[in-house]
Write an enzyme that holds these catalytic residues in place. Structure first.
Site, mmCIF file in Angstrom:
data_model
loop_
_atom_site.group_PDB
_atom_site.id
_atom_site.type_symbol
_atom_site.label_atom_id
_atom_site.label_comp_id
_atom_site.label_asym_id
_atom_site.label_seq_id
_atom_site.Cartn_x
_atom_site.Cartn_y
_atom_site.Cartn_z
ATOM 1 N N ASP A 75 0.758 -1.195 -0.031
ATOM 2 C CA ASP A 75 -0.125 -0.163 0.217
ATOM 3 C C ASP A 75 0.908 1.309 0.014
ATOM 4 O OD1 ASP A 75 -2.819 1.286 0.316
ATOM 5 O OD2 ASP A 75 -2.058 1.832 2.309
ATOM 6 N N GLU A 107 1.750 -0.474 -4.967
ATOM 7 C CA GLU A 107 0.621 0.379 -5.315
ATOM 8 C C GLU A 107 1.533 1.822 -5.709
ATOM 9 O OE1 GLU A 107 -3.211 2.855 -3.763
ATOM 10 O OE2 GLU A 107 -1.751 2.537 -2.159
ATOM 11 N N ASP A 163 -10.604 1.684 -4.683
ATOM 12 C CA ASP A 163 -10.034 2.830 -4.686
ATOM 13 C C ASP A 163 -10.830 3.555 -5.878
ATOM 14 O OD1 ASP A 163 -8.356 3.111 -2.312
ATOM 15 O OD2 ASP A 163 -6.660 2.542 -3.349
#
Lengths: 590, 590
Positions: A339, A368, A435
């Site tokens: 992340d 990410e 997201d």
């Protein structure tokens, strides 16, 4: 000739070992500006003796963007060392010698100079970018655990709402858990997916669990470690790999280490675990309010609930690396998704790579990162990134109709040229996620468009991912809309889309080698007609796909076997692809 | 506008932390093609709120080459995160928005898109390239130990020839040793140098000692460890740092590990310490002859006397890293120069960097790389390389007269743009070495030319190095000619050149901050007249130097103080720089 547009960079995506023995050399030139390129190359220590600079090896035009042509040479070197430079001939007939020292006339006065050549000094297997083979074969499925299935109501947190009883807010709980996933593993196996990407499972306050409290515990709302172990085993038994979400950029503000800093401030043993600019750091004081640029410490975005970890601190490194390896050692997970990976330092990620791949040689590390990410994809940090830059470009054409087919092709090719081929082979291609808004929603509920966009993406380099529920036609806007409860009532699922998704997954599996490794050629790029045709080709097979995103029928002739189609009519000697439709054909070449 | 010539790459020499808080952003455009560049930038999480994309910050034209202009912005970021992209205006009046996704029209439709921006995701101090400050202040002196001075005849190897008794062959011994260096430390201190780079000192067979037998022993021909320790101490007492030569690419064929492989072949405990393709590996068998491409193992070039070490083998890593740290721990050396550094893998050099800088934070790591070396100069491997690509360009103009002043300037600027500024500040700038002909020889004994070339080099970014004997006018062709015995009889030394070198070193020291950190501007680049004028400037001082390499006098007007000159006549209101001459002036600005 536009010599200022030449670009090459040794030891980068422009010159890298693809396999132990095969070197890829790429060159960039201005679009349609260069007629041919040849490489002069040989062993650095044999330049005089062999005078190899008098021989030329042609490069192949690999791909083009709106500004550039990219050239490729696949080559090798007997003694594992190579010097090389480029003999470039423009469409204007002019020639140039492009070297490590710049651009010169193509004359022996320069070609014979040993120090003018680019270098691959030695083929270092240890430095080579290696990507795990299994990922190339994987079709991913992303699960947001709180919303996939509630398999055990005894672990529901207080205030849990009935499943699907309402549109989710940012703070609702619906009771999804690991038992729910376990209960539906056969559904996933039947769907055909071979990898699950779980959003965070560790103990945290929120429903999304990106605010970790304890990295060593499964969140009690989801289950426990024994259950997770069972889930991994059952998934593996079905040929499904498991990827967890590592939130290492920041922790949750309820984490004991941060609480200790809140309490003891500079005297806390954890004071240097974070990036504190001034004390106090507690919420509501010293500028520490939600979303304010006045925070007295570094955090994710501007939320005081997610203080940023100081990964340059050896104690923090040890702590996080133990977590990273613990879940591999004890639970046999196959991959970590990282992340906010771009905001963590490179030193840490190199250690992370070493520690995790030491335990499992073919472990997969996915960062990410939404922007260009070369520095993380050199072979010693990540294998791939969440390929938003690629899939957004697909959506910009197919879904948002913001760009032309040729601009889309240019954008996709440009993205492919940012990375080594073995990175492209394991890129994580998702069209929606927790997201983003859901694919069907950005398609404005146009299911033909959903099909076309999914099919197009499944034909690209990289491993595709289905966001839970997309396969049954679920909708939803940006967070929290995209995090609705999974629909399990068959009557409320779109069975046609489900059937289509299964077929697409089956197709991807059937032609996996071709789609992972085969060359990508753009056959039709029709801006007026809004038609895109592509080919994936290797020595054995050729797959052709044509997508009609225009408003009139498109006629397509082929004798090849139709492997999948949608909104296509068979004519006498050709196929009529109706607006929104597409066709995928395959031919065996050997 | 030539949009295809735009180049930027995040997290590279195009975007890097210069200090903890200062970010350097560079941009490349085609030469004289762009009128102005502005940067749109701000915090990634404040794009909406602040709409910072509506503000512009201009870039400065930093430097130019024959093909490119390079632009610079020095900036910072309050929250240590930055998004940025470029608003470029061509001399033709056209504009473009150059982004992480390519080139687009400069309209708010694109400038407002958060994912289109380049990123410096977080200012990571741990990842920042840090170069040791002392190197910026250092004037190096390279010693080839066998030929500098014989201070102890009792350790002369059998067959040692009388000092300077003949031109050296490749196999001669003349008895040079560490006592000889110790005896002349005051000479070196008086000369003004502040760092010694020693060619290998460890036990080896040859006179050059690049064929190591034992990395833990000072070669007995040179002395012993106690003497070396004394030498380091005495040097440090005089403010002179010590750099040793680490030959880690290969070992000598007399090394016990290789001898073991020769004897026990695949059964040797050291079989995997090297890169063996087939046994036997002994000299004279299985294709293993000097200079032959038939060698059955990897080696340096094609010599069977220097088998290549397998630095991917953890045992070899441990062995070499212990050596690297041993000489720091026990003898307090300040730097390693790494032989054939480009042919050793990056994984190993990263470990080397970590191990050595852990012992001495300001340890200096210098790689022998003759070509572009970005991949080694990211901050976690080397601090600098032997700057042959730079100094050869100087020599191509000054000495070899092969290129014009403008081509030299283009070449130097291009080299400077390959690396971060803090790397350029510690580059190792030598005009000759044990691997090249001597400067005076390539100058064809033209001592005016030697002076001009040295002076020009001393005014550049990076730390200059004097090869032993160059300061007294020694000559010599390529190896072995450049390895003659140092001349110690004053009558045979060129005292004028010695005096000049001392003055140059003193000047470099006096203006060290200006020459290390000051901006470099090219004031005069006259291809016809063969005149070069440059300026080094900071907030306090301005140094101007003009070199006349033409055949007629060059008139130069200045009111500044003349700090050094050669072949210059003072006129009424100006200076007449005669052919081959130069002038260096300084003005205080504050």
């Amino acid at each position: 000739m536009n010599t200022a547009a030449f670009y090459h960079r040794p030891e980068s995506e422009y010159a890298y070992l693809y396999t132990e023995d095969i070197l890829h050399i790429r060159l960039r030139t201005a679009k349609a500006d260069v007629k041919k390129v040849a490489v002069l190359m040989g062993d650095p220590y044999l330049l005089q003796e062999e005078q190899w600079y008098q021989q030329e090896t042609p490069m192949t035009l690999l791909t083009s963007t709106d500004l550039y042509d990219y050239w490729l040479l696949e080559t090798s070197a007997k003694h594992k060392r190579l010097q090389y430079a480029f003999h470039i001939t423009g469409v204007d007939g002019l020639t140039a010698f492009y070297t490590d020292r710049g651009v010169y006339p193509f004359t022996e006065a320069f070609t014979a100079l040993p120090n003018f050549y680019f270098r691959m000094p030695f083929f270092q297997e240890i430095d080579r970018f290696k990507s795990p083979d299994w990922v190339k074969q994987t079709i991913w499925y992303q699960i947001f655990p709180e919303r996939f299935a509630n398999g055990d109501t005894t672990n529901d947190p207080a205030g849990t709402l009935p499943w699907s009883s309402q549109e989710p807010s940012r703070t609702d709980f619906f009771g999804g858990d690991l038992q729910g996933v376990l209960d539906h593993l056969d559904y996933l196996a039947d769907l055909g997916i071979t990898g699950i990407y779980f959003c965070p499972l560790f103990k945290a306050s929120s429903n999304h669990k990106y605010d970790t409290i304890d990295y060593y515990e499964i969140d009690p709302d989801f289950g426990d470690k024994a259950l997770f172990k069972k889930l991994v085993t059952e998934a593996h038994n079905r040929g499904i790999r498991i990827m967890l979400d590592a939130v290492f950029n920041h922790t949750g503000d309820s984490a004991p280490q941060w609480q200790d800093v809140c309490k003891h401030e500079a005297n806390s043993a954890y004071a240097d675990w974070f990036h504190v600019n001034s004390f106090p750091v507690v919420y509501g004081e010293n500028g520490n309010f939600e979303g304010q640029a006045t925070l007295s410490f570094e955090s994710f975005a501007f939320t005081p609930h997610m203080p940023k970890l100081n990964t340059a601190n050896p104690e923090v490194q040890k702590y996080l690396l133990d977590i990273a390896t613990y879940w591999i050692r004890e639970f046999d997970i196959d991959a970590w998704r990282l992340d906010v990976a771009n905001e963590v330092d490179h030193h840490f990620w190199k250690k992370f790579h070493t520690a995790t791949t030491a335990l499992k040689e073919d472990f997969y590390i996915l960062g990410e990162i939404w922007h260009s990410a070369q520095q993380w994809l050199q072979g010693d940090e990540f294998h791939a990134v969440m390929n938003y830059a690629y899939t957004e470009t697909i959506e910009d054409f197919f879904v948002r109709k913001q760009i032309t087919p040729s601009k889309m092709v240019a954008g996709l090719n440009e993205q492919l040229m940012l990375y080594r081929q073995q990175a492209n082979e394991v890129m994580f291609n998702m069209l929606d996620s927790h997201d983003t808004a859901r694919l069907l929603t950005i398609c404005r509920d146009n299911k033909d468009l959903l099909r076309a966009t999914l099919a197009f993406t499944f034909l690209q380099h990289g491993s595709p991912c289905i966001y839970y529920g997309t396969e049954i036609g679920m909708t939803g806007g940006n967070d929290p809309g995209c995090r609705k409860c999974m629909v399990w009532e068959k009557a409320e699922q779109d069975q046609a889309i489900l059937h289509f998704t299964k077929a697409l997954i089956a197709l991807r599996k059937e032609y996996q080698a071709l789609l992972s490794f085969g060359r990508l050629n753009w056959l039709i790029v029709a801006d007026q007609a809004q038609v895109i045709g592509l080919e994936r080709i290797d020595q054995k097979q050729e797959l052709v796909a044509v997508f009609n995103q225009g408003t009139t029928n498109y006629s397509f002739e082929t004798k090849d076997k139709v492997r999948m189609d949608h909104l296509v009519l068979k004519g006498k000697s050709s196929y009529c692809i109706q607006p929104g439709g597409f066709i995928i054909t395959v031919k065996e070449r050997s």
